[in-house]
Scaffold this motif. Structure first.
Motif, PDB file in Angstrom:
ATOM      1  N   PRO A 114      -4.197 -16.256  30.705  1.00  0.00           N
ATOM      2  CA  PRO A 114      -4.891 -16.160  29.596  1.00  0.00           C
ATOM      3  C   PRO A 114      -6.359 -16.051  29.717  1.00  0.00           C
ATOM      4  CG  PRO A 114      -4.258 -18.232  29.802  1.00  0.00           C
ATOM      5  CD  PRO A 114      -3.503 -17.525  30.740  1.00  0.00           C
ATOM      6  N   ILE A 115      -6.829 -16.369  30.894  1.00  0.00           N
ATOM      7  CA  ILE A 115      -8.182 -16.484  31.048  1.00  0.00           C
ATOM      8  C   ILE A 115      -8.304 -15.478  32.513  1.00  0.00           C
ATOM      9  CG2 ILE A 115      -8.078 -18.468  32.387  1.00  0.00           C
ATOM     10  CD1 ILE A 115     -11.192 -18.693  31.303  1.00  0.00           C
ATOM     11  N   PHE A 116      -9.400 -14.781  32.849  1.00  0.00           N
ATOM     12  CA  PHE A 116      -9.609 -14.179  34.084  1.00  0.00           C
ATOM     13  C   PHE A 116     -11.073 -14.004  34.344  1.00  0.00           C
ATOM     14  CE2 PHE A 116      -9.844 -11.258  30.330  1.00  0.00           C
ATOM     15  CZ  PHE A 116     -10.850 -10.329  30.648  1.00  0.00           C
ATOM     16  N   PRO A 117     -11.332 -14.048  35.631  1.00  0.00           N
ATOM     17  CA  PRO A 117     -12.476 -13.438  35.932  1.00  0.00           C
ATOM     18  C   PRO A 117     -13.477 -12.496  35.384  1.00  0.00           C
ATOM     19  CG  PRO A 117     -11.391 -13.767  37.944  1.00  0.00           C
ATOM     20  CD  PRO A 117     -10.569 -13.840  36.685  1.00  0.00           C
ATOM     21  N   GLY A 118     -14.617 -12.850  34.908  1.00  0.00           N
ATOM     22  CA  GLY A 118     -15.260 -11.753  33.925  1.00  0.00           C
ATOM     23  C   GLY A 118     -15.178 -12.151  32.490  1.00  0.00           C
ATOM     24  N   ASP A 119     -14.478 -13.171  31.883  1.00  0.00           N
ATOM     25  CA  ASP A 119     -13.893 -13.206  30.683  1.00  0.00           C
ATOM     26  C   ASP A 119     -15.035 -14.229  30.145  1.00  0.00           C
ATOM     27  OD1 ASP A 119     -12.419 -13.227  28.458  1.00  0.00           O
ATOM     28  OD2 ASP A 119     -10.494 -14.685  29.171  1.00  0.00           O
ATOM     29  N   ILE A 120     -15.224 -13.843  28.782  1.00  0.00           N
ATOM     30  CA  ILE A 120     -16.182 -14.834  27.996  1.00  0.00           C
ATOM     31  C   ILE A 120     -15.348 -15.977  27.760  1.00  0.00           C
ATOM     32  CG2 ILE A 120     -17.310 -15.287  25.770  1.00  0.00           C
ATOM     33  CD1 ILE A 120     -17.628 -12.230  25.824  1.00  0.00           C
ATOM     34  N   ILE A 121     -16.242 -17.407  27.930  1.00  0.00           N
ATOM     35  CA  ILE A 121     -15.868 -18.604  27.831  1.00  0.00           C
ATOM     36  C   ILE A 121     -16.267 -19.069  26.367  1.00  0.00           C
ATOM     37  CG2 ILE A 121     -15.716 -20.872  28.502  1.00  0.00           C
ATOM     38  CD1 ILE A 121     -16.064 -19.934  31.448  1.00  0.00           C
ATOM     39  N   GLN A 122     -15.214 -19.361  25.307  1.00  0.00           N
ATOM     40  CA  GLN A 122     -15.778 -20.022  24.210  1.00  0.00           C
ATOM     41  C   GLN A 122     -14.832 -21.212  23.885  1.00  0.00           C
ATOM     42  OE1 GLN A 122     -15.728 -16.532  21.864  1.00  0.00           O
ATOM     43  NE2 GLN A 122     -18.070 -16.283  22.097  1.00  0.00           N
ATOM     44  N   PRO A 123     -15.287 -21.976  22.896  1.00  0.00           N
ATOM     45  CA  PRO A 123     -16.856 -22.473  22.790  1.00  0.00           C
ATOM     46  C   PRO A 123     -17.447 -22.851  23.839  1.00  0.00           C
ATOM     47  CG  PRO A 123     -15.344 -24.073  21.798  1.00  0.00           C
ATOM     48  CD  PRO A 123     -14.340 -23.054  22.414  1.00  0.00           C
ATOM     49  N   VAL A 124     -18.726 -23.211  23.657  1.00  0.00           N
ATOM     50  CA  VAL A 124     -19.623 -23.795  24.615  1.00  0.00           C
ATOM     51  C   VAL A 124     -20.144 -25.290  24.178  1.00  0.00           C
ATOM     52  CG1 VAL A 124     -20.254 -21.788  25.762  1.00  0.00           C
ATOM     53  CG2 VAL A 124     -21.651 -22.609  23.836  1.00  0.00           C
ATOM     54  N   SER A 125     -20.695 -26.068  24.893  1.00  0.00           N
ATOM     55  CA  SER A 125     -21.072 -27.272  24.636  1.00  0.00           C
ATOM     56  C   SER A 125     -22.321 -27.150  23.748  1.00  0.00           C
ATOM     57  CB  SER A 125     -21.472 -28.129  25.789  1.00  0.00           C
ATOM     58  OG  SER A 125     -20.346 -28.316  26.933  1.00  0.00           O
ATOM     59  N   ASP A 126     -22.398 -28.280  22.847  1.00  0.00           N
ATOM     60  CA  ASP A 126     -23.723 -28.474  21.948  1.00  0.00           C
ATOM     61  C   ASP A 126     -24.143 -29.747  22.525  1.00  0.00           C
ATOM     62  OD1 ASP A 126     -25.410 -29.117  20.045  1.00  0.00           O
ATOM     63  OD2 ASP A 126     -23.988 -28.754  18.333  1.00  0.00           O
ATOM     64  N   ILE A 127     -25.754 -29.474  22.922  1.00  0.00           N
ATOM     65  CA  ILE A 127     -26.189 -30.852  23.432  1.00  0.00           C
ATOM     66  C   ILE A 127     -26.711 -31.924  22.406  1.00  0.00           C
ATOM     67  CG2 ILE A 127     -28.524 -29.707  22.583  1.00  0.00           C
ATOM     68  CD1 ILE A 127     -29.579 -30.778  25.306  1.00  0.00           C
ATOM     69  N   LYS A 128     -26.216 -31.704  21.133  1.00  0.00           N
ATOM     70  CA  LYS A 128     -26.436 -32.670  20.203  1.00  0.00           C
ATOM     71  C   LYS A 128     -24.969 -32.978  19.565  1.00  0.00           C
ATOM     72  CE  LYS A 128     -31.068 -31.405  18.624  1.00  0.00           C
ATOM     73  NZ  LYS A 128     -31.908 -31.104  17.485  1.00  0.00           N
ATOM     74  N   GLY A 129     -23.966 -32.325  20.288  1.00  0.00           N
ATOM     75  CA  GLY A 129     -22.440 -32.695  19.669  1.00  0.00           C
ATOM     76  C   GLY A 129     -21.628 -32.684  20.650  1.00  0.00           C
TER      77      GLY A 129
END
Length: 256
Positions: A114-129
């Motif tokens: 389901p994931i591969f090199p060059g794949d977009i990673i979402q979601p990302v961390s929120d510095i305030k959350g």
């Protein structure tokens, strides 16, 4: 075969923790969980789980084979500031061998991953959350000698693919150095970008974190890295890194 770095010349700045003294003792691999940090503008910003005889240092031996796995922001390659799952490999440091992700024959992707090199990673961390995590596990298969990559987004890691043993010489036997941490790349004509979340390691509420760092022996048994290992920061005015304690450490900084 595409050249390893098909990007403009960029200045590297590092904040790393070295596990190479432990790696020399046995056939060790790595398992760790990383913050998935958002892009910091038009710059390169990465977290590294990496191993090789000499990795990511100016003194890296020209003939040293290496691999790299991380969550990275790399506008010079992807033409955006999103965070990607990134892999790369080389037989040496010449720039003429190996490639990034799936840009050449090398890394073998598992069918249906389901994931591969060059794949977009979402979601990302929120510095305030909420912190978002990717767990990366890389280990050498005892029977084949292949180096396997497992990843999990906020979950246990599952098989993604492998680097065949035939790609390498000394690395097909064992890794002799392991580095974990962050690095940024920037055009030397502009200011360096933030690393990680943009917070110094001392700000543990906001700083990027690598945790649950475990070494994997040749039989698949894991051991938490609990002792304080050597660190490397190429510019401590811009970035910082804490020592590993209890299998985790913090790193990053706002830069210039």
């Amino acid at each position: 075969m595409p050249a390893m770095m098909d990007m403009p010349m960029l200045n590297p700045t590092l904040a790393l923790s070295s596990l190479h003294n432990l790696a020399k003792l046995a056939h060790l691999s790595l398992l760790s969980t990383l913050d998935i940090v958002p892009g910091q503008g038009e710059h390169d910003n990465a977290l590294d789980d990496s191993w090789s005889p000499r990795l990511a240092t100016p003194e890296r031996a020209p003939a040293a084979p290496w691999t790299r796995q991380d969550a990275t922001v790399l506008p010079a390659h992807f033409n955006d500031s999103q965070t990607y799952l990134f892999t790369s490999w080389a037989k040496d440091n010449s720039g003429d061998t190996g490639c990034m992700n799936l840009d050449c024959e090398g890394f073998r992707l598992v069918s249906g991953s389901p994931i591969f090199p060059g794949d977009i990673i979402q979601p990302v961390s929120d510095i305030k959350g909420v912190r978002q995590n990717i767990t990366i596990k890389v280990f050498k298969d005892k029977s084949s000698g292949n180096w396997w990559l497992h990843c999990g987004l906020n979950s246990d890691p599952i098989p993604v693919g492998y680097f065949p043993a035939s790609l390498f010489s000394s690395l097909s036997v064992k890794a002799s150095a392991i580095w974990v941490g962050g690095h940024v790349l920037s055009d030397p004509r502009v200011s360096s970008p933030p690393m990680g979340s943009g917070a110094f390691a001392s700000d543990t509420r906001k700083a990027a974190l690598i945790r649950d760092i475990q070494l994997i022996d040749r039989d698949g048994k894991t051991t938490l890295v609990s002792n304080k290992m050597p660190t490397t920061v190429t510019d401590d005015k811009l970035y910082s890194v804490s020592r590993i304690e209890g299998g985790k450490f913090y790193y990053g900084g706002p830069a210039a």
